[in-house]
Design an enzyme around this catalytic site. Sequence first.
Site, PDB file in Angstrom:
ATOM      1  CE1 TYR A 135      -3.220   2.838   0.314  1.00 19.90           C
ATOM      2  CE2 TYR A 135      -3.851   2.001   2.476  1.00 19.90           C
ATOM      3  CZ  TYR A 135      -4.042   2.885   1.429  1.00 19.90           C
ATOM      4  OH  TYR A 135      -5.046   3.821   1.507  1.00 19.90           O
ATOM      5  CE  LYS A 163      -5.579   1.607  -2.094  1.00 18.81           C
ATOM      6  NZ  LYS A 163      -6.121   1.712  -0.733  1.00 18.81           N
TER       7      LYS A 163
END
Length: 296
Positions: A135, A163
Site C-alpha cells: 500500500y 496499490k
Amino acid sequence: MTLFSGLSAFSITPTDAAGRIDREALSGLLERIRSAGADSIGLLGSTGGYAFLSREERRHAVETAIASVGGRIPVIVGVGALRTDEAEALARDAKTAGADGLLLAPMSYTPLTEEEVFQHMAAVAKAGDLPLCIYNNPGTTRFIFSDDLIARLADVPNIAAIKMPLPADGDFRREIARLRARTPGHFPIGYSGDWGAAKSLLSGGNAWYSVVAGLLPAEALALTRAAMAGNRAEAERLDQAFQPLWDLFKEFGSFRVMYAIAGLLGLSDAAPPRPILPLRPADVARVEAALDRVGG
C-alpha cells in the site's frame, strides 16, 4: 482475474464513540458490495479507519466480514501498524479469521528508511502467509516507495501486488510501463485516488482500489467494467457523473464524505472516529446533490 484485479471496494467500519464495531451495519455494507458484483472487498483500509481501531476490534471486523460474505467474494484486510510485531500479529489474525489477502502500508511516526520498510514488509508478508498488496500511500504515511524498492519487494514471497497513488504528472501509461519493466509479469499494478480511476484503468492499470465503491458499488462497477473493456466514451461519461463527488473528496477528504454518504443512504448513522468531525449540514447537502448526479 487475480485477487488484486478489477474493482476492490473499500468499506467504512461503523463504530460507536468508544470504537466498538457495529457488526450488523458492517455486515450490511459488505453484503451490498458483494451483491453488486465487485471483484473484492477492501476491509480495514484507510476508508475503514484501521488506524483508529484496537487489535481486538480489527479482529472482530475480519470475523464479521468472513461470517457475512466469506467464500462469496475475496476479502483483502489491511494490517498496518506502527510496530512490526503488531502488524505481524494483525496479519496472523486476518489469516486465522479466513481473509483471502492482506494490504500493508508502512505506518510510522519516525520517518522510515527504505531498508526499514523492506524489512517490515517482508516480515509481515512472512507472518501472514497470504498474498499481500503493498500500500503505497504517501498522503498518510509520508513514505514514497521508489521503483528500486518496489522491484525488490516484488521478489519477496507472498508480496503479490501494489496499490499506487495517482502519479503527480498524470501519466499513468508511462508509470505502469516503468513499473512493469521492473516487476514480475504476474504482479498487478492498481491505483487508489477515485478521481483518477477511469484514466488509470483506461491506461492499463489492473485494479481500482475504490473508496466510493464501498457505498456505491454498482455505480463504481459500471465505471470499472467500461474502462477495463476499453470503452473510453462510456467510462468518461460515468466518471463525469462522479465529478461533483470527486471534488468533495478533494475538498474534505473522502473519509469524511463517506460517512455523510452512509447517513444519506440510510446505511449507517455512525459518526467518523474522533478527532475527525462530521461534515456540517450545509456540506452534507452538497454531498446529497453530488449523489443525485451519480444516480442521474
